[in-house]
Design an enzyme around this catalytic site. Structure first.
Site, PDB file in Angstrom:
ATOM      1  N   LYS A 212      -7.804   6.601 -18.874  1.00 26.92           N
ATOM      2  CA  LYS A 212      -8.075   7.378 -20.061  1.00 26.92           C
ATOM      3  C   LYS A 212      -6.840   7.405 -21.310  1.00 26.92           C
ATOM      4  CE  LYS A 212     -11.837   8.336 -18.689  1.00 26.92           C
ATOM      5  NZ  LYS A 212     -12.094   8.289 -17.537  1.00 26.92           N
TER       6      LYS A 212
ATOM      7  N   ARG B  76       1.216  -1.124   0.033  1.00 25.63           N
ATOM      8  CA  ARG B  76       0.161  -0.014  -0.027  1.00 25.63           C
ATOM      9  C   ARG B  76       0.625   0.927  -0.053  1.00 25.63           C
ATOM     10  NH1 ARG B  76      -1.827   1.368   4.771  1.00 25.63           N
ATOM     11  NH2 ARG B  76      -2.055  -0.194   5.468  1.00 25.63           N
TER      12      ARG B  76
HETATM   13  O1  P1T Z   1     -13.017   7.406 -14.383  1.00 25.75           O
HETATM   14  P1  P1T Z   1     -11.648   8.021 -13.564  1.00 25.75           P
HETATM   15  O2  P1T Z   1     -10.565   6.756 -13.148  1.00 25.75           O
HETATM   16  O3  P1T Z   1     -12.037   7.346 -11.489  1.00 25.75           O
HETATM   17  O4  P1T Z   1     -11.904   8.918 -13.540  1.00 25.75           O
HETATM   18  C1  P1T Z   1     -12.336  10.417 -13.483  1.00 25.75           C
HETATM   19  C2  P1T Z   1     -12.332  11.901 -14.231  1.00 25.75           C
HETATM   20  C3  P1T Z   1     -11.686  12.477 -13.701  1.00 25.75           C
HETATM   21  N1  P1T Z   1     -12.215  13.368 -14.955  1.00 25.75           N
HETATM   22  C4  P1T Z   1     -12.280  13.726 -15.890  1.00 25.75           C
HETATM   23  C5  P1T Z   1     -11.801  15.245 -16.885  1.00 25.75           C
HETATM   24  C6  P1T Z   1     -12.839  12.413 -16.695  1.00 25.75           C
HETATM   25  O5  P1T Z   1     -13.296  12.092 -18.037  1.00 25.75           O
HETATM   26  C7  P1T Z   1     -13.458  11.615 -15.443  1.00 25.75           C
HETATM   27  C8  P1T Z   1     -13.757   9.982 -16.606  1.00 25.75           C
HETATM   28  N2  P1T Z   1     -14.568  10.357 -17.330  1.00 25.75           N
HETATM   29  C9  P1T Z   1     -15.064   9.220 -18.079  1.00 25.75           C
HETATM   30  C10 P1T Z   1     -15.710   7.916 -16.835  1.00 25.75           C
HETATM   31  C11 P1T Z   1     -15.898   9.977 -19.534  1.00 25.75           C
HETATM   32  O6  P1T Z   1     -16.150   8.529 -19.636  1.00 25.75           O
HETATM   33  O7  P1T Z   1     -16.447  11.564 -19.467  1.00 25.75           O
END
Ligand code: P1T
Length: 379
Positions: A195, A46
């Site tokens: 992403k 962790r």
């Molecule tokens: O899904 P996660 O890894 O927890 O990330 C959140 C997040 C934060 N900031 C932006 C700009 C994002 O687009 C996202 C997650 N967005 C999607 C899942 C979406 O389809 O827009």
């Protein structure tokens, strides 16, 4: 070192025991100590894990930062930032923002006593208007999700520095290939690594990158103390993904530009939101603060008829309908019912997010196939 070389080499050293060029997946929870407190820098996964360390160093290098700290998701990274603050502290955030970011602010941290102001940051004066002696953080998302607005990072960061307020940029849509907020003076860069950084729709992860040693220490403390860490296998996948980030982003940008141009000439399309179009209100600013315009765009059909927008989303075949973005494959999203459903309809409409908006994450397939798919779906 230039970006592509860093994407391939930064943070990664041959494995000390075998020379393996790829950082192994250190699938271990604990590390054997010679004597109490006498160890090789690793005690418990962790707190530290060698696969995660390699990734954290790589991400820091890509953002021209000193410290990278990875979390179990993008929202876990945002959660760690918000945990720096105490009841009564005020935070100013972009009004057109990922729905989950809005939700964690309004539904988790507001009841705990933090005060949020969501403002249109395309005019910096809107930030000045809500700034008080208690303001502690300005949270910028640019390009914004899902309306692709462009916010002036440098102007806002300069304002924050003058007032002694932290600034943070959610750099998910741009990726470090297109935009490096730390170079503009921002204190914290946040990524949904899920992403473009991961790039293959196979991992959920978040990261923060900072320069300040004390801030990095606080964020690493929160990472360990609250425990939202990514596992080593996910870190390996992202280490692999970022080796092609520059090549993927080039293709995302080229394809998205061609799709945006094609859509904007289509007789049935009313509005195309893509910062690469010269008609986009943030185009000039995007040219200044980004090195390309990215792979995300949104559009609306003429007449704003909900059923027609739904039919397009149902008809697409190469674009898959689903949440998320930034993978090699093209995705289509309906923000009102998916990614932004957690924002009340009145709030969505106030910022211009209509129920008929269609968002595209343009992938790196052959663009002719993407355009042909849109052509048959729109009809
Ligand atoms: O899904 P996660 O890894 O927890 O990330 C959140 C997040 C934060 N900031 C932006 C700009 C994002 O687009 C996202 C997650 N967005 C999607 C899942 C979406 O389809 O827009």
């Amino acid at each position: 070192m230039k970006f592509g070389t860093k994407a391939i080499h930064a943070g990664v050293e041959p494995d000390p025991t075998t020379g393996a060029i790829m950082t192994p997946i250190y699938q271990t929870s604990t590390y054997v100590q010679e004597s109490p407190g006498k160890h090789k820098g690793y005690e418990y996964s962790r707190t530290h894990n060698p696969t995660r360390t390699a990734l954290q160093n790589a991400l820091a290098a890509l953002e021209n930062g000193k410290h990278g700290i990875c979390y179990a998701s993008g929202l876990a990274a945002t959660d760690a930032v918000l945990k720096l603050f105490r009841p009564g502290d005020e935070i100013i955030a972009t009004n057109d923002i990922y729905g989950g970011t809005y939700r964690i602010m309004k539904r988790i941290f507001e009841p705990l006593g933090l005060v949020f102001h969501f403002v249109d940051m395309s005019d910096v004066d809107n930030i000045k208007k809500v700034c008080t002696a208690n303001t502690k953080l300005v949270w910028i998302e640019t390009p914004t999700n899902p309306l692709l607005r462009i916010i002036d990072i440098k102007a806002i960061t300069d304002l924050c520095r003058k007032k002694g307020i932290y600034s943070a940029v959610d750099n998910t849509f741009a990726s470090p290939y297109l935009q490096n907020p730390l170079d503009m003076g921002t204190d914290i860069v946040m990524h949904s690594v899920t992403k473009y950084l991961g790039g293959h729709s196979d991992t959920v992860m978040g990261a923060l990158i900072v320069n300040d040693d004390a801030l990095a220490k606080q964020l690493a403390f929160i990472q360990n103390a609250t425990g939202a860490v990514p596992g080593p296998q996910d870190c390996f996948l992202v280490l692999r993904g970022i080796k092609t980030l520059h090549i993927r982003m080039q293709r995302h940008c080229e394809n998205a530009m061609l799709v945006a141009q094609w859509l904007s000439c289509h007789p049935k399309v009313a509005n195309v939101y893509y910062p690469g179009l010269s008609s986009h209100p943030g185009h000039t600013l995007a040219k200044q603060q980004m090195r390309g315009f990215g792979g995300m765009l949104s559009f609306e059909l003429k007449g704003d008829i909900y059923g027609e927008a739904v039919a397009v989303m149902e008809n697409l075949k190469v674009f898959s309908l689903g949440e998320s973005l930034g993978g090699v494959e093209s995705l289509c999203t309906h923000p009102a019912s998916m990614t932004h459903a957690s924002i009340p309809k009145e709030e969505r409409e106030k910022v211009g997010l209509k129920d008929t908006l269609i968002r595209l994450s343009v992938g790196i397939e052959d663009v002719e196939d993407l355009i042909a798919d849109l052509a048959q779906a729109i009809g």
